[in-house]
Scaffold this active site. Structure first.
Site, PDB file in Angstrom:
ATOM      1  N   HIS A 148      78.315  71.027  54.372  1.00 43.45           N
ATOM      2  CA  HIS A 148      79.589  70.840  55.082  1.00 43.45           C
ATOM      3  C   HIS A 148      80.774  70.709  54.121  1.00 43.45           C
ATOM      4  O   HIS A 148      81.819  71.322  54.303  1.00 43.45           O
ATOM      5  CB  HIS A 148      79.544  69.590  55.968  1.00 43.45           C
ATOM      6  N   LYS A 173      70.545  73.562  58.502  1.00 42.54           N
ATOM      7  CA  LYS A 173      70.739  73.058  57.149  1.00 42.54           C
ATOM      8  C   LYS A 173      69.993  71.735  56.996  1.00 42.54           C
ATOM      9  O   LYS A 173      69.720  71.103  58.018  1.00 42.54           O
ATOM     10  CB  LYS A 173      72.235  72.881  56.823  1.00 42.54           C
ATOM     11  N   ASP A 199      72.522  66.314  52.005  1.00 46.89           N
ATOM     12  CA  ASP A 199      72.721  66.310  53.456  1.00 46.89           C
ATOM     13  C   ASP A 199      74.141  66.750  53.827  1.00 46.89           C
ATOM     14  O   ASP A 199      74.341  67.406  54.848  1.00 46.89           O
ATOM     15  CB  ASP A 199      72.453  64.892  53.997  1.00 46.89           C
ATOM     16  N   ASP A 236      52.305  74.295  67.014  1.00 42.21           N
ATOM     17  CA  ASP A 236      52.620  73.906  65.641  1.00 42.21           C
ATOM     18  C   ASP A 236      53.070  75.185  64.961  1.00 42.21           C
ATOM     19  O   ASP A 236      52.300  76.148  64.853  1.00 42.21           O
ATOM     20  CB  ASP A 236      51.357  73.346  64.971  1.00 42.21           C
TER      21      ASP A 236
END
Ligand code: NDP
Ligand code: BG6
Length: 486
Positions: free
Chosen positions: A240, A148, A235, A95
């Site tokens: 992008h 990202k 997102d 972890d």
């Protein structure tokens, strides 16, 4: 004064550790990329690849699971290469937010150079850096690769960057935006700066507007756990799409060095006009897909995939303005969404209409302004729409004549991550995002998100298989333009 590129470090990386090795990104992109690099003889012979996640698993089961993913790919597996590749693979349960697991890993790695790839939720990046540092894994021999989106907003991104900077030197930090690893995206720089043809026209005297579309047919599917917290704005647009916008809009850099290019992108980000609540209704659209038909198949709504109602957008269209000399008055229209009718990543540069036509009324309706269309995927081509005369003896009539250059050489298209892995191994930061770029992008995105919040702008429904909610068309119509080829 010119910023110096960080010195590239000639550290031999002996181990790549993929944290999040059992996740979607590792299975679909990272491990296949490493396999293909091995296939092409591009990986150092002694490089080891260590998968890590919290799930208990022994080496054999991990190797089997990687085999399963690779064998399911259309390219198939080469037996000899698989033998070599599988011998590199190992698994370490850890972890990343806890000290004890990383101690085992440190014992495996020893003093050799290692690349730590965080294919994890950004919410654990800060803790991961702290623990890597505590385990003594962040010395000059190590590099860290961060996926990202880096954070959820400017504040969280700054917090992560601060933790990362505490643990690693900036020259050892590689912030991924996989679009920068795409061959076609790198071609954009060549198109603009290896030709004299376009640069004199690349400004508000000749260009009417720019459209950037990243359309996907896939839905969110099993990724809703991550996606629901981020949505299309964070997102796709934050990273992008703003990277594509920067590459289209930036000034010619002094050279192709990492910081020369990144300095120019930063100037574009600084020139983006801040979104205000007063503008948001007119300049942006949020959408969320309902059920529908995509590529002939019935698909469920986003809320059915998630198993409950949600206010997260799966579609964004917005108008961005760049307040500088080159682009004043030239809107950039950005559009991205899931479950759209086709997969298409495209940049269209729409030139201005003729100032005056000499061709009379018959030809008037035929006239279309010149347009440069750069298709990044699924097809790779560049087409320039020019006007030509229709053959015949009647009055002059005109027709559009696209001059099309296919960039497809018939070879296998590399996964963007292949190039990115090689660059991290070589210590070359050119195709990675600098800290200030990420933070400026977040500052602008925060403005959009805040405007949406202030206006209580919830996503409008669109049927899967359509080009988004009606507002996306109205956004263009209000400025007297339209999306291409809908
Ligand atoms: P997944 O949810 O599919 O996988 C997450 C992985 O992280 C699993 O292997 C999980 O395994 C592991 N993990 C979670 N918590 C810990 C922890 N505390 N310590 C160690 N391992 C942990 O995510 P994705 O693969 O989809 O995404 C990973 C990152 O990549 C995200 O930042 C995402 O934004 C980015 N990304 C993803 C893309 C994609 O197409 N999937 C594309 C571009 C970027 P376990 O639960 O066993 O620990
Ligand atoms: C990722 C996003 O960064 O990019 C995904 O998290 C999206 O939601 C993907 O599907 C698109 O990448 P590509 O390379 O398929 O255009």
């Amino acid at each position: 004064m010119k910023t110096q590129n960080p010195p590239s470090k000639s550290v031999a990386i002996k181990t790549i550790v993929i944290f999040g090795a059992t996740g979607d990104l590792a299975a679909r992109m990272l491990l296949p990329s490493l396999y293909f690099l091995d296939l092409d003889g591009l990986l150092p012979p002694d490089l080891r690849i260590m998968g890590s996640a919290r799930a208990p698993m022994d080496q054999a089961s991990y190797v089997n699971s990687v085999h399963e993913h690779l064998a399911a790919r259309p390219e198939g597996l080469d037996k000899v290469v698989w033998k070599r590749f599988s011998a590199r693979l190992d698994y370490c349960r850890a972890d990343v937010t806890q000290a004890h697991g990383l101690k085992d890993l440190a014992a495996h790695i020893g003093d050799d150079g290692a690349m730590f790839y965080l294919a994890l939720s950004p919410s654990v990046y800060a803790a991961a850096c702290e623990q890597l540092e505590a385990a003594g894994l962040t010395g000059g021999q190590s590099r860290i690769v961060l996926e990202k989106p880096l954070g959820h907003d400017l504040k969280s991104s700054r917090d992560i960057n601060a933790k990362v900077a505490h643990a690693f030197e900036e020259s050892s930090v590689f912030r991924v935006d996989h679009y920068l690893g795409k061959e076609t995206v790198q071609n954009l720089i060549a198109l603009r700066f290896a030709n004299t043809l376009f640069e004199p026209l690349w400004n508000n005297l000749a260009i009417d507007h720019v459209q950037i579309t990243v359309a996907e047919t896939d839905g969110v599917g099993d990724r809703w756990g991550y996606y629901d917290e981020y949505g299309a704005l964070r997102d796709m647009v934050q990273n992008h799409m703003l990277q594509l916008l920067c590459l289209v809009a930036m000034e010619p850099p002094a050279d192709s060095g990492a910081d020369s290019v990144r300095d120019e992108k930063v100037k574009v980000l600084k020139s983006l006009r801040a979104f205000t609540a007063a503008d948001a209704q007119a300049l942006s659209v949020r959408g969320q897909y309902r059920g529908g038909v995509v590529e002939g198949k019935s698909v469920p709504s986003y809320s059915e995939e998630k198993g409950g109602e949600s206010l997260t957008e799966t579609f964004v269209a917005l108008r961005a303005d760049i307040d500088n000399w080159r682009w004043a008055g030239v809107p950039f229209f950005l559009r991205t969404g899931k479950r759209l009718p086709e997969r298409r990543t495209q940049i269209a540069i729409q030139f201005k209409a003729l100032p005056h036509s000499i061709f009379g009324s018959a030809a008037k309706d035929d006239l279309i302004a010149n347009r440069l269309v750069i298709d990044l995927q699924p097809n790779e081509d560049i087409s320039l729409l020019l006007m030509n005369r229709r053959p015949g003896l009647a009055d002059v009539r005109l027709k559009a004549m696209p001059l099309s250059l296919s960039l497809d050489d018939g070879g296998r298209r590399r996964i963007a991550y292949e190039r990115l892995f090689l660059d991290v191994l070589a210590g070359n930061p050119a195709l990675f995002v600098r800290r200030d770029e990420v933070e400026l992008a977040w500052a602008w995105i925060d403005g959009v998100a805040e405007a949406w919040r202030n206006l209580s702008m919830t996503p409008k429904a669109y049927a899967a298989g359509s080009w988004g909610p009606p507002g996306a068309f109205a956004l263009m119509e209000r400025s007297g333009r339209e999306w291409l080829d809908d």
